[in-house]
Design a protein around this motif. Sequence first.
Motif, PDB file in Angstrom:
ATOM      1  N   TYR A 116       0.973  -1.185   0.067  1.00 56.61           N
ATOM      2  CA  TYR A 116      -0.140   0.107  -0.004  1.00 56.61           C
ATOM      3  C   TYR A 116       0.653   1.502   0.044  1.00 56.61           C
ATOM      4  O   TYR A 116       0.580   2.081  -0.901  1.00 56.61           O
ATOM      5  CB  TYR A 116      -0.949  -0.049   1.152  1.00 56.61           C
ATOM      6  CG  TYR A 116      -1.771   1.339   1.431  1.00 56.61           C
ATOM      7  CD1 TYR A 116      -3.080   1.303   0.784  1.00 56.61           C
ATOM      8  CD2 TYR A 116      -1.066   2.219   2.338  1.00 56.61           C
ATOM      9  CE1 TYR A 116      -3.968   2.606   0.855  1.00 56.61           C
ATOM     10  CE2 TYR A 116      -2.147   3.444   2.449  1.00 56.61           C
ATOM     11  CZ  TYR A 116      -3.125   3.567   1.753  1.00 56.61           C
ATOM     12  OH  TYR A 116      -3.902   4.694   1.899  1.00 56.61           O
ATOM     13  N   VAL A 175      -6.044   1.932  -3.256  1.00 50.40           N
ATOM     14  CA  VAL A 175      -6.674   0.554  -3.112  1.00 50.40           C
ATOM     15  C   VAL A 175      -7.006  -0.024  -4.267  1.00 50.40           C
ATOM     16  O   VAL A 175      -6.966  -1.175  -4.991  1.00 50.40           O
ATOM     17  CB  VAL A 175      -7.774   0.551  -2.276  1.00 50.40           C
ATOM     18  CG1 VAL A 175      -8.769  -0.727  -2.067  1.00 50.40           C
ATOM     19  CG2 VAL A 175      -7.338   1.056  -0.852  1.00 50.40           C
ATOM     20  N   LEU A 225      -6.948  -4.384   4.444  1.00 48.86           N
ATOM     21  CA  LEU A 225      -6.838  -4.851   3.173  1.00 48.86           C
ATOM     22  C   LEU A 225      -6.950  -6.070   2.715  1.00 48.86           C
ATOM     23  O   LEU A 225      -7.736  -6.639   1.904  1.00 48.86           O
ATOM     24  CB  LEU A 225      -5.576  -4.361   2.586  1.00 48.86           C
ATOM     25  CG  LEU A 225      -5.083  -2.674   2.215  1.00 48.86           C
ATOM     26  CD1 LEU A 225      -3.735  -2.578   2.104  1.00 48.86           C
ATOM     27  CD2 LEU A 225      -6.119  -2.118   1.223  1.00 48.86           C
TER      28      LEU A 225
END
Length: 405
Positions: free
Chosen positions: A189, A217, A398
């Motif tokens: 990320y 994302v 996530l």
Amino acid sequence: MRTLLLAASLVVATISDAPSIAQDSAAPPRRVLKASLYPYIPDASTAYWAIEQEFEARHPQIDLQITLKSGYYDERPAKEGIVHENADVYELDSVFLDDFVQAGRIAPLTGFGDVVEQLLPFSREIVTKDGKLLGLPHWVCGNFLFYREGDKAIEDAKSLGDIERALRSQPDQWLIADFSGKSTLGEIYLDGAMDQFATRDAALRRVDPNRLDPGVVGMMTRAIALFRPGFGRDGDYHDRAGFYAGQFARGAGRAYVGYSEQLFFAMSESMLSCRKDEGCLDPKTIKVAEWPLADRGSQPIAWVDILVIQARLAPAKRADAEAFLRFMTAPDTYKMLLMPRWDAPPRYLLPAREDVFADPDLVEAAPLYPIFRARIDRAIPITDKKLNQRLRDIGERLDATLPTR
């Protein structure tokens, strides 16, 4: 740092419970030096055994006790994380550096100017604060894109969109990458945020577990769509040291994302496990590029493993710790760890010293070192307060929300 890498063999306890050098019963006891080192390197137990033996041979009055924490990144109470360790020397992933500094756990260094002048510029930057040297960078790392010689479309890819077009130009062409695990996903990320926003401060502003950036994302989701079905989002494969690198060696993907060290596992697969008629990866054909996780291209980040000395050591103990830091960052110690044995491939760990990359013996044995040096030249080192836990919290979110493929 090595959130994508699991050690080939992980040692949790002290490397050696018994002294490796015989002692005369009348001799004074050896001075104990405790070093908690980074565990996630290829063939870790062999490397650290060699370090202990060589250092004690040069300093027979010191009993070097190395520990490797299997839960290195875990900050929860009663876990094996480095933050809970009590040692004389620590090898810190730079994700922890600010926290150790804020807690007053690091003694600044003096007298290492000859080492500092050889450091890669970005590794020197991260350990220098207010004119003080906080520690000695040991290894550097970051994600690279590996592919096979002659793959012009991958070679020319400068953005995530370019990679998508290259892979979708032919059927059954896959990207291999590990998008499982809290630390791994948090790091990816941040990697994507750096690619998207280009500066350290802008990327770190997006490192908020309660407010993930939808653009980052979304790019991670696009990357997952390029994976071979069943790959990338599997926790069991994540826990197998070198699994995805080995699959790349066997041709299960056209390109592979990972740290430089993962080549040890890819080459091991080709050398030790492939039949001659299987067409496995020829080490001479491996090519290396930057890994872009955004349409605007790549802005590499660098994680730095840093050797630091615990604050408030007594003078004699501090002298022993400084001797160990000097030993660990010496060119001949790097060569001891990086020159491949006759029966194994290079570890391809990236040294923090500029001169090691150009060592003629090492380059002859491991010819990709100059390429890696060029590919990390623009890397930006990262540290920040509570960064490790923030990235792990992001990774947990996530893991629960990204597609499983």
